[in-house]
Design a protein around this motif. Sequence first.
Motif, mmCIF file in Angstrom:
data_model
loop_
_atom_site.group_PDB
_atom_site.id
_atom_site.type_symbol
_atom_site.label_atom_id
_atom_site.label_comp_id
_atom_site.label_asym_id
_atom_site.label_seq_id
_atom_site.Cartn_x
_atom_site.Cartn_y
_atom_site.Cartn_z
ATOM 1 N N LEU A 147 9.950 18.315 0.071
ATOM 2 C CA LEU A 147 9.327 19.482 -0.544
ATOM 3 C C LEU A 147 7.918 19.734 -0.023
ATOM 4 O O LEU A 147 7.532 20.879 0.226
ATOM 5 N N CYS A 148 7.156 18.667 0.158
ATOM 6 C CA CYS A 148 5.721 18.814 0.434
ATOM 7 C C CYS A 148 5.325 18.611 1.889
ATOM 8 O O CYS A 148 4.383 19.244 2.372
ATOM 9 N N MET A 149 6.012 17.707 2.577
ATOM 10 C CA MET A 149 5.562 17.308 3.911
ATOM 11 C C MET A 149 6.213 18.165 5.002
ATOM 12 O O MET A 149 7.398 18.434 4.958
ATOM 13 N N LYS A 150 5.379 18.563 5.954
ATOM 14 C CA LYS A 150 5.872 19.327 7.104
ATOM 15 C C LYS A 150 5.291 18.709 8.366
ATOM 16 O O LYS A 150 4.089 18.498 8.457
ATOM 17 N N GLY A 151 6.133 18.437 9.330
ATOM 18 C CA GLY A 151 5.667 17.814 10.558
ATOM 19 C C GLY A 151 5.532 16.308 10.408
ATOM 20 O O GLY A 151 6.023 15.704 9.461
ATOM 21 N N ALA A 152 4.858 15.690 11.358
ATOM 22 C CA ALA A 152 4.683 14.238 11.363
ATOM 23 C C ALA A 152 3.730 13.801 10.263
ATOM 24 O O ALA A 152 2.767 14.500 9.942
ATOM 25 N N PHE A 153 4.001 12.626 9.701
ATOM 26 C CA PHE A 153 3.156 12.100 8.625
ATOM 27 C C PHE A 153 2.025 11.269 9.211
ATOM 28 O O PHE A 153 2.237 10.359 9.997
ATOM 29 N N SER A 154 0.794 11.612 8.842
ATOM 30 C CA SER A 154 -0.378 10.849 9.276
ATOM 31 C C SER A 154 -1.399 10.860 8.144
ATOM 32 O O SER A 154 -1.350 11.711 7.262
ATOM 33 N N LEU A 155 -2.317 9.908 8.187
ATOM 34 C CA LEU A 155 -3.306 9.780 7.119
ATOM 35 C C LEU A 155 -4.717 9.989 7.662
ATOM 36 O O LEU A 155 -5.051 9.530 8.750
ATOM 37 N N ASN A 156 -5.557 10.708 6.875
ATOM 38 C CA ASN A 156 -6.973 10.824 7.191
ATOM 39 C C ASN A 156 -7.785 10.398 5.962
ATOM 40 O O ASN A 156 -7.233 9.915 4.975
ATOM 41 N N GLY A 157 -9.093 10.586 6.025
ATOM 42 C CA GLY A 157 -9.947 10.161 4.927
ATOM 43 C C GLY A 157 -9.600 10.814 3.608
ATOM 44 O O GLY A 157 -9.585 10.169 2.554
ATOM 45 N N GLY A 158 -9.302 12.130 3.631
ATOM 46 C CA GLY A 158 -8.933 12.843 2.413
ATOM 47 C C GLY A 158 -7.641 12.323 1.818
ATOM 48 O O GLY A 158 -7.488 12.254 0.598
ATOM 49 N N ASP A 159 -6.702 11.935 2.695
ATOM 50 C CA ASP A 159 -5.420 11.407 2.228
ATOM 51 C C ASP A 159 -5.604 10.073 1.505
ATOM 52 O O ASP A 159 -4.931 9.793 0.515
ATOM 53 N N VAL A 160 -6.523 9.244 2.012
ATOM 54 C CA VAL A 160 -6.797 7.959 1.359
ATOM 55 C C VAL A 160 -7.346 8.185 -0.047
ATOM 56 O O VAL A 160 -6.976 7.491 -1.001
ATOM 57 N N LEU A 161 -8.219 9.196 -0.187
ATOM 58 C CA LEU A 161 -8.761 9.528 -1.508
ATOM 59 C C LEU A 161 -7.639 9.959 -2.459
ATOM 60 O O LEU A 161 -7.643 9.614 -3.647
ATOM 61 N N LEU A 162 -6.663 10.694 -1.943
ATOM 62 C CA LEU A 162 -5.548 11.156 -2.768
ATOM 63 C C LEU A 162 -4.625 10.005 -3.170
ATOM 64 O O LEU A 162 -4.044 10.021 -4.246
ATOM 65 N N ILE A 163 -4.476 9.024 -2.283
ATOM 66 C CA ILE A 163 -3.685 7.834 -2.638
ATOM 67 C C ILE A 163 -4.377 7.075 -3.769
ATOM 68 O O ILE A 163 -3.750 6.634 -4.738
ATOM 69 N N LEU A 164 -5.715 6.938 -3.663
ATOM 70 C CA LEU A 164 -6.483 6.302 -4.738
ATOM 71 C C LEU A 164 -6.398 7.125 -6.013
ATOM 72 O O LEU A 164 -6.354 6.580 -7.122
ATOM 73 N N CYS A 165 -6.350 8.451 -5.852
ATOM 74 C CA CYS A 165 -6.175 9.351 -6.999
ATOM 75 C C CYS A 165 -4.842 9.076 -7.680
ATOM 76 O O CYS A 165 -4.757 9.051 -8.924
ATOM 77 N N ALA A 166 -3.777 8.862 -6.901
ATOM 78 C CA ALA A 166 -2.460 8.548 -7.464
ATOM 79 C C ALA A 166 -2.494 7.237 -8.243
ATOM 80 O O ALA A 166 -1.872 7.117 -9.310
ATOM 81 N N VAL A 167 -3.251 6.251 -7.729
ATOM 82 C CA VAL A 167 -3.417 4.990 -8.449
ATOM 83 C C VAL A 167 -4.107 5.255 -9.789
ATOM 84 O O VAL A 167 -3.703 4.726 -10.834
ATOM 85 N N GLY A 168 -5.144 6.113 -9.754
ATOM 86 C CA GLY A 168 -5.858 6.443 -10.982
ATOM 87 C C GLY A 168 -4.967 7.115 -12.015
ATOM 88 O O GLY A 168 -4.990 6.758 -13.201
ATOM 89 N N PHE A 169 -4.159 8.078 -11.577
ATOM 90 C CA PHE A 169 -3.266 8.768 -12.512
ATOM 91 C C PHE A 169 -2.179 7.824 -13.037
ATOM 92 O O PHE A 169 -1.717 7.979 -14.171
#
Length: 301
Positions: A147-169
């Motif tokens: 549903l959400c991902m398009k193209g190759a999956f890669s991580l940047n600084g903002g993505d790391v913050l969102l992963i930490l956000c998922a831990v918080g939620f």
Amino acid sequence: MKTKVRNSCLLFLTACIWGSSFVAQSVGMDYIGPYTFNCLRFLIGSLVLLPVIFFSRHRKKDQKDRSKDRTLQKKEMLCGGIVCGVILCIASTLQQIGIIYTTAGKAGFLTAMYIVLVPVLGLFLKRKAGLQLWISVGLALIGLYLLCMKGAFSLNGGDVLLILCAVGFSVHIMVVDYFSPKMDGMILSCIQFLVAGLISSIGMLLSEQFDWHMVLLAAKPILYSGVLSCGIGYTLQVIAQKGLNPTVASLLMSLESVVSVITGFLVLHEVLSGRELLGCVFMFAAVILAQIPVKRLVLAD
């Protein structure tokens, strides 16, 4: 069973509200910083609940709560509100900052990683999810990726913050699961919003410049997020999580990603690809499987 069905419907409504407010969060960030946005929306969410709490308490003023000492009850409410508010503030701030540096689709996918983290956290708290729920989590994860991902999956600084956000939620869901059966859901929500708003105001004063003109330009997104996403959405979460397995609750709330895509189709006339439709099917299949009682599955075999 009736209570669980009602609470499941309320959490689905919560997902609908959050899914439709994701756009408001992104638009609001065009005018003001993440701390300012969170500060205002959380304080608005707290204010929205005050009259509701007042009239609710006024109606019950003649009913005496003899189940426990009132002073102890107030201390539990204050403690629960502060803990939930701190965690909510941290998770929401990470989300708002992370959104700036990544795409909306990837942000939705990474934020919804709490569907995996909640049952993992449950293992440490001796709350096993069971094979049925783990299969549901797997289906939901596949659905979210499609549903959400398009193209190759890669991580940047903002993505790391969102992963930490998922831990918080994820932690927030578990904390709400602990406190919500012990106290009034609306009061717990009101306190958590006030705490989250006050903490965000500190970040706003230290790192951002408050500008009334820019706030007025962002008034609609702020009000939408404050009244609907916070005042109604998070309050429904606190009320509806009572009696539900946290993993099931997280699956229901993760439908916000599906709702955001459907909202874009209905309101913005965006075209849904076959990949996105397949992702929606996986998500709904995961939620339906999670809702089927285990005994019924055994009988069907």
